[in-house]
Design a protein around this motif. Structure first.
Motif, PDB file in Angstrom:
ATOM      1  N   GLN A 226       0.839  -1.188   0.000  1.00 32.40           N
ATOM      2  CA  GLN A 226       0.000   0.000   0.000  1.00 32.40           C
ATOM      3  C   GLN A 226       0.877   1.242   0.000  1.00 32.40           C
ATOM      4  O   GLN A 226       1.866   1.310   0.735  1.00 32.40           O
TER       5      GLN A 226
ATOM      6  N   ILE B 163      -2.092   6.605  -1.833  1.00 31.69           N
ATOM      7  CA  ILE B 163      -3.045   6.863  -2.915  1.00 31.69           C
ATOM      8  C   ILE B 163      -4.352   7.291  -2.270  1.00 31.69           C
ATOM      9  O   ILE B 163      -4.837   6.627  -1.349  1.00 31.69           O
ATOM     10  N   ASP B 164      -4.936   8.373  -2.758  1.00 31.12           N
ATOM     11  CA  ASP B 164      -6.201   8.838  -2.182  1.00 31.12           C
ATOM     12  C   ASP B 164      -7.374   8.068  -2.784  1.00 31.12           C
ATOM     13  O   ASP B 164      -7.201   7.226  -3.672  1.00 31.12           O
ATOM     14  N   GLU B 165      -8.577   8.378  -2.302  1.00 32.06           N
ATOM     15  CA  GLU B 165      -9.778   7.653  -2.739  1.00 32.06           C
ATOM     16  C   GLU B 165     -10.085   7.825  -4.220  1.00 32.06           C
ATOM     17  O   GLU B 165     -10.849   7.059  -4.807  1.00 32.06           O
ATOM     18  N   ASN B 166      -9.469   8.822  -4.874  1.00 31.17           N
ATOM     19  CA  ASN B 166      -9.647   9.036  -6.307  1.00 31.17           C
ATOM     20  C   ASN B 166      -8.561   8.371  -7.150  1.00 31.17           C
ATOM     21  O   ASN B 166      -8.523   8.541  -8.358  1.00 31.17           O
ATOM     22  N   GLY B 167      -7.665   7.637  -6.503  1.00 34.44           N
ATOM     23  CA  GLY B 167      -6.599   6.952  -7.220  1.00 34.44           C
ATOM     24  C   GLY B 167      -5.387   7.812  -7.514  1.00 34.44           C
ATOM     25  O   GLY B 167      -4.527   7.409  -8.289  1.00 34.44           O
ATOM     26  N   GLN B 168      -5.299   8.979  -6.883  1.00 37.13           N
ATOM     27  CA  GLN B 168      -4.162   9.875  -7.094  1.00 37.13           C
ATOM     28  C   GLN B 168      -3.046   9.549  -6.119  1.00 37.13           C
ATOM     29  O   GLN B 168      -3.262   9.509  -4.908  1.00 37.13           O
TER      30      GLN B 168
ATOM     31  N   ASN C  36      -4.546   3.903   4.624  1.00 39.35           N
ATOM     32  CA  ASN C  36      -4.958   2.932   3.609  1.00 39.35           C
ATOM     33  C   ASN C  36      -4.842   1.501   4.125  1.00 39.35           C
ATOM     34  O   ASN C  36      -5.730   0.681   3.891  1.00 39.35           O
TER      35      ASN C  36
ATOM     36  N   TYR D  41       5.944   2.947  -6.943  1.00 33.08           N
ATOM     37  CA  TYR D  41       4.907   3.336  -7.891  1.00 33.08           C
ATOM     38  C   TYR D  41       4.804   4.861  -8.008  1.00 33.08           C
ATOM     39  O   TYR D  41       4.630   5.561  -7.016  1.00 33.08           O
TER      40      TYR D  41
END
Length: 130
Positions: A35, A38-43, A59, A117
């Protein structure tokens, strides 16, 4: 589930982890992918490592909880970072706070890697038992 930590050396008391974790009769095992922040919008975050670690921990906590497990039952927690020096100077208190808050005593490995990533600078990979 029965869990026992093994730490044959006195210095192990100060590492905020265990040299080994023995688990007997687990009801289930959750293998979490690494993990990152990454935020809830995938950023993916491009913030500093400390800020990224805080998001990464959130996360991990959400993932484990939504899977029906508890963070206190993490038996292995691997840390990947683009700089162990930066991790130890800016993030160690956050990491130790996370493990202390949940009463985690886990086997762990800390690895410095060339890259993660996108713009990630820290990644946590957990194994959790029930």
């Amino acid at each position: 589930m029965e869990k026992r930590t093994v730490d044959p050396w006195k210095w192990g008391e100060y590492t905020n982890s265990a040299q080994a974790v023995d688990v007997k009769q687990p009801e289930g095992t959750l293998y979490c992918s690494g993990q990152v922040a990454i935020d809830e919008n995938g950023q993916v975050s491009d913030a500093d490592m400390r800020t990224q670690l805080l998001q990464t921990i959130r996360n991990v906590e959400q993932l484990i909880s939504e899977a029906g497990y508890e963070c206190r039952h993490i038996v292995r927690l691997n840390v990947f970072t683009t700089s162990t020096a930066e991790f130890f100077t800016t993030c160690l208190d956050v990491y130790q706070g996370f493990t202390a808050r949940h009463g985690i005593k886990q086997a762990t490995t800390l690895v410095e890697v060339k890259g993660l990533y996108q713009t990630a600078t820290v990644e946590l990979e957990a194994t959790v038992v029930k």
